[in-house]
Design a protein around this motif. Structure first.
Motif, PDB file in Angstrom:
ATOM      1  N   HIS A  78     -29.631  41.480  18.948  1.00 15.90           N
ATOM      2  CA  HIS A  78     -29.579  40.201  18.253  1.00 15.90           C
ATOM      3  C   HIS A  78     -28.227  39.514  18.389  1.00 15.90           C
ATOM      4  CE1 HIS A  78     -30.319  37.189  15.140  1.00 15.90           C
ATOM      5  NE2 HIS A  78     -29.189  37.547  14.580  1.00 15.90           N
ATOM      6  N   ARG A  79     -27.136  40.329  18.393  1.00 12.10           N
ATOM      7  CA  ARG A  79     -25.815  39.700  18.387  1.00 12.10           C
ATOM      8  C   ARG A  79     -24.829  40.619  19.086  1.00 12.10           C
ATOM      9  NH1 ARG A  79     -25.015  37.033  12.781  1.00 12.10           N
ATOM     10  NH2 ARG A  79     -24.502  39.122  12.104  1.00 12.10           N
ATOM     11  N   ASP A  97     -32.960  40.661  14.234  1.00 10.87           N
ATOM     12  CA  ASP A  97     -34.281  40.292  14.739  1.00 10.87           C
ATOM     13  C   ASP A  97     -35.364  40.345  13.661  1.00 10.87           C
ATOM     14  OD1 ASP A  97     -33.501  39.640  17.260  1.00 10.87           O
ATOM     15  OD2 ASP A  97     -34.680  41.167  18.281  1.00 10.87           O
ATOM     16  N   SER A  98     -35.055  40.963  12.528  1.00 17.26           N
ATOM     17  CA  SER A  98     -36.048  41.045  11.449  1.00 17.26           C
ATOM     18  C   SER A  98     -36.411  39.663  10.905  1.00 17.26           C
ATOM     19  CB  SER A  98     -35.532  41.933  10.313  1.00 17.26           C
ATOM     20  OG  SER A  98     -34.381  41.371   9.704  1.00 17.26           O
ATOM     21  N   TYR A  99     -35.512  38.689  11.080  1.00 19.75           N
ATOM     22  CA  TYR A  99     -35.778  37.339  10.579  1.00 19.75           C
ATOM     23  C   TYR A  99     -36.883  36.649  11.373  1.00 19.75           C
ATOM     24  CZ  TYR A  99     -31.513  37.824   7.854  1.00 19.75           C
ATOM     25  OH  TYR A  99     -30.557  38.263   6.963  1.00 19.75           O
ATOM     26  N   ALA A 103     -38.842  47.645  11.738  1.00 18.20           N
ATOM     27  CA  ALA A 103     -37.497  47.132  12.007  1.00 18.20           C
ATOM     28  C   ALA A 103     -36.461  47.823  11.125  1.00 18.20           C
ATOM     29  CB  ALA A 103     -37.453  45.627  11.786  1.00 18.20           C
ATOM     30  N   ALA A 104     -36.822  48.054   9.872  1.00 17.18           N
ATOM     31  CA  ALA A 104     -35.911  48.745   8.957  1.00 17.18           C
ATOM     32  C   ALA A 104     -35.676  50.185   9.411  1.00 17.18           C
ATOM     33  CB  ALA A 104     -36.478  48.730   7.536  1.00 17.18           C
ATOM     34  N   GLU A 105     -36.730  50.848   9.875  1.00 16.75           N
ATOM     35  CA  GLU A 105     -36.576  52.223  10.340  1.00 16.75           C
ATOM     36  C   GLU A 105     -35.759  52.280  11.629  1.00 16.75           C
ATOM     37  OE1 GLU A 105     -36.568  56.210  11.076  1.00 16.75           O
ATOM     38  OE2 GLU A 105     -36.755  55.058   9.224  1.00 16.75           O
ATOM     39  N   ASN A 106     -35.961  51.321  12.509  1.00 16.55           N
ATOM     40  CA  ASN A 106     -35.165  51.271  13.740  1.00 16.55           C
ATOM     41  C   ASN A 106     -33.692  51.056  13.418  1.00 16.55           C
ATOM     42  OD1 ASN A 106     -34.837  50.918  16.760  1.00 16.55           O
ATOM     43  ND2 ASN A 106     -34.121  48.925  16.065  1.00 16.55           N
ATOM     44  N   GLU A 107     -33.419  50.158  12.486  1.00 15.94           N
ATOM     45  CA  GLU A 107     -32.041  49.909  12.063  1.00 15.94           C
ATOM     46  C   GLU A 107     -31.403  51.190  11.529  1.00 15.94           C
ATOM     47  OE1 GLU A 107     -29.959  46.464   9.347  1.00 15.94           O
ATOM     48  OE2 GLU A 107     -31.613  47.592   8.424  1.00 15.94           O
ATOM     49  N   SER A 136     -29.917  43.678   6.281  1.00 15.42           N
ATOM     50  CA  SER A 136     -30.426  42.318   6.388  1.00 15.42           C
ATOM     51  C   SER A 136     -31.347  42.177   5.189  1.00 15.42           C
ATOM     52  CB  SER A 136     -31.184  42.096   7.694  1.00 15.42           C
ATOM     53  OG  SER A 136     -32.453  42.723   7.655  1.00 15.42           O
ATOM     54  N   THR A 137     -31.562  40.975   4.723  1.00 14.23           N
ATOM     55  CA  THR A 137     -32.441  40.816   3.565  1.00 14.23           C
ATOM     56  C   THR A 137     -33.858  41.330   3.834  1.00 14.23           C
ATOM     57  OG1 THR A 137     -31.188  39.079   2.452  1.00 14.23           O
ATOM     58  CG2 THR A 137     -33.559  39.079   2.095  1.00 14.23           C
ATOM     59  N   PRO A 138     -34.463  41.045   5.007  1.00 18.99           N
ATOM     60  CA  PRO A 138     -35.816  41.598   5.231  1.00 18.99           C
ATOM     61  C   PRO A 138     -35.857  43.120   5.251  1.00 18.99           C
ATOM     62  CG  PRO A 138     -35.423  39.750   6.693  1.00 18.99           C
ATOM     63  CD  PRO A 138     -34.102  40.072   6.057  1.00 18.99           C
TER      64      PRO A 138
END
Length: 389
Positions: free
Chosen positions: A150-151, A184-186, A197-201, A226-228
């Motif tokens: 993402h960044r 990328d969750s956004y 996405a949370a588990e990958n993070e 991230s908020t999501p």
């Protein structure tokens, strides 16, 4: 303050009497949003390090921390300096390092602020070490990890990760740990995708921390956020803290992602009707992109909210009424394409509230929050916002 803010802050006691455009903050929704994420983090025992980039307000921070300052995240050094003046000592600056930010941050560290920097290269590590030596302090830094392209940041398997840690040690910089952001969750919608996405993070963050430890480096903090993902994470094993910011207010992008409802969105922009074009199906208001921002974050979502979703003065959503166009000081309200909803009959001078696409961007257009509770017309307080870099 500017003229509008002076009028609103000194003479007006009700929402209906406010000069427009003006920024409203629903205190009850704010408190509910804060309690929701705090409760989620309490069960796994993970530290919540709120990101203050959205609120930029000591009054909001005091709602987060009722009993005194706690750990926070910031996106500008102006924020770090502002919150430090108000007693916050544990601060993470979650933006990549440049020479001037390193030098400026070390002034805070010399003043006793535990400010932790963010970097992902040996060059930045050497730069921070030099700034620390010049200031006579020992810097502290996170290595940024990339989990989704993402960044910035390094992947958990990049050999450069160990090289950066070695450069920190060589430069006399304390390795605070690793920091990761699942940006990328956004762009996701489905709950299952957000859980993934949370588990990958989490998994990438823990893998990076373990790689550093295996190479002989301490990695005390594993910071995700991230908020999501904060709201959809099911397993936080190996994580020590979570960062989130827009969760305090929420917005239409978060609504489109599926993190909140429109009833959770705590800020809105008050606007007045300044014209009608019934032949075009338009209502004109005095809130353009200077009041709402140009953010069109919902344009790529299944439901495009234009420049904002329109509510009546009490905060009740008008069905399918959105800001379809915005110029500098004009907004055009219309029923979204394809809807059979009727355009409300709003006369000149009538006031509406507009929910923002992106809370951070919209709030940044204003000097202060006019604080209300629920649908009440009473302005209970005015909370200034800090601005700048």
């Amino acid at each position: 303050m500017h003229g509008m803010d002076i009028q609103n802050s000194e003479t007006v006691t009700t929402v209906g009497a406010l000069a427009t455009p003006a920024l409203l903050l629903d205190k009850d929704r704010l408190d509910r949003n804060l309690a929701r994420l705090s409760a989620r983090m309490a069960a796994p025992g993970v530290v919540l390090r709120p990101h203050m980039k959205t609120a930029k307000s000591i009054d909001v921070a005091r709602r987060v921390y009722r009993s005194g300052p706690g750990p926070i995240t910031v996106s500008t050094l102006a924020e770090a300096e502002y919150f430090a003046r108000h007693g916050f000592r544990d601060i993470t600056y979650a933006v990549g390092l440049a020479p001037h930010t390193a030098e400026r941050a070390m002034c805070l560290r010399k003043a006793g602020i535990d400010i932790k920097m963010l970097l992902d290269s040996p060059e930045q590590a050497a730069m921070l070490g030099a700034a620390g030596r010049a200031a006579g302090v020992i810097p502290s830094a996170f290595i940024e990890i990339d989990c989704d392209g993402h960044r910035g940041g390094l992947t958990a398997t990049d050999p450069k990760l160990i090289a950066v840690a070695a450069a920190l040690t060589a430069g006399g910089v304390k390795l605070a740990g690793i920091l990761i952001h699942a940006g990328d969750s956004y762009g996701l919608r489905a709950p299952a995708a957000l859980v993934a996405a949370a588990e990958n993070e989490r998994a990438v963050a823990v893998a990076a921390a373990e790689a550093l430890r295996a190479a002989g480096h301490e990695c005390p903090v594993v910071s995700v956020g991230s908020t999501p993902t904060a709201h959809f994470a099911e397993d936080l094993t190996g994580v020590t803290e979570i960062r989130a910011g827009v969760y305090m207010f929420f917005d239409l992008v978060m609504h489109g992602v599926g993190v909140c409802t429109t009833d959770d969105i705590a800020i809105s922009v008050l606007a007045a009707v300044i014209g009608t074009k019934p032949e075009k199906g338009w209502i004109l208001v005095d809130a353009g992109w200077m009041a709402l921002s140009r953010d069109r974050g919902t344009a790529s979502q299944p439901v495009d909210q234009g420049y904002g979703l329109v509510c009546d003065l009490s905060g009740k959503v008008y069905p399918d009424l959105i800001v379809v166009q915005a110029s500098q000081e004009h907004g055009i309200l219309a029923i979204r394409s394809g809807s059979t909803a009727a355009l409300p009959d709003l006369s000149i001078g009538a006031k509406v509230r507009i929910l923002p696409n992106h809370a951070c961007a919209t709030a940044s257009q204003h000097e202060l929050y006019n604080v209300v509770s629920g649908g009440s017309d009473v302005i209970e307080a005015r909370w200034p916002r800090m601005r700048g870099w």
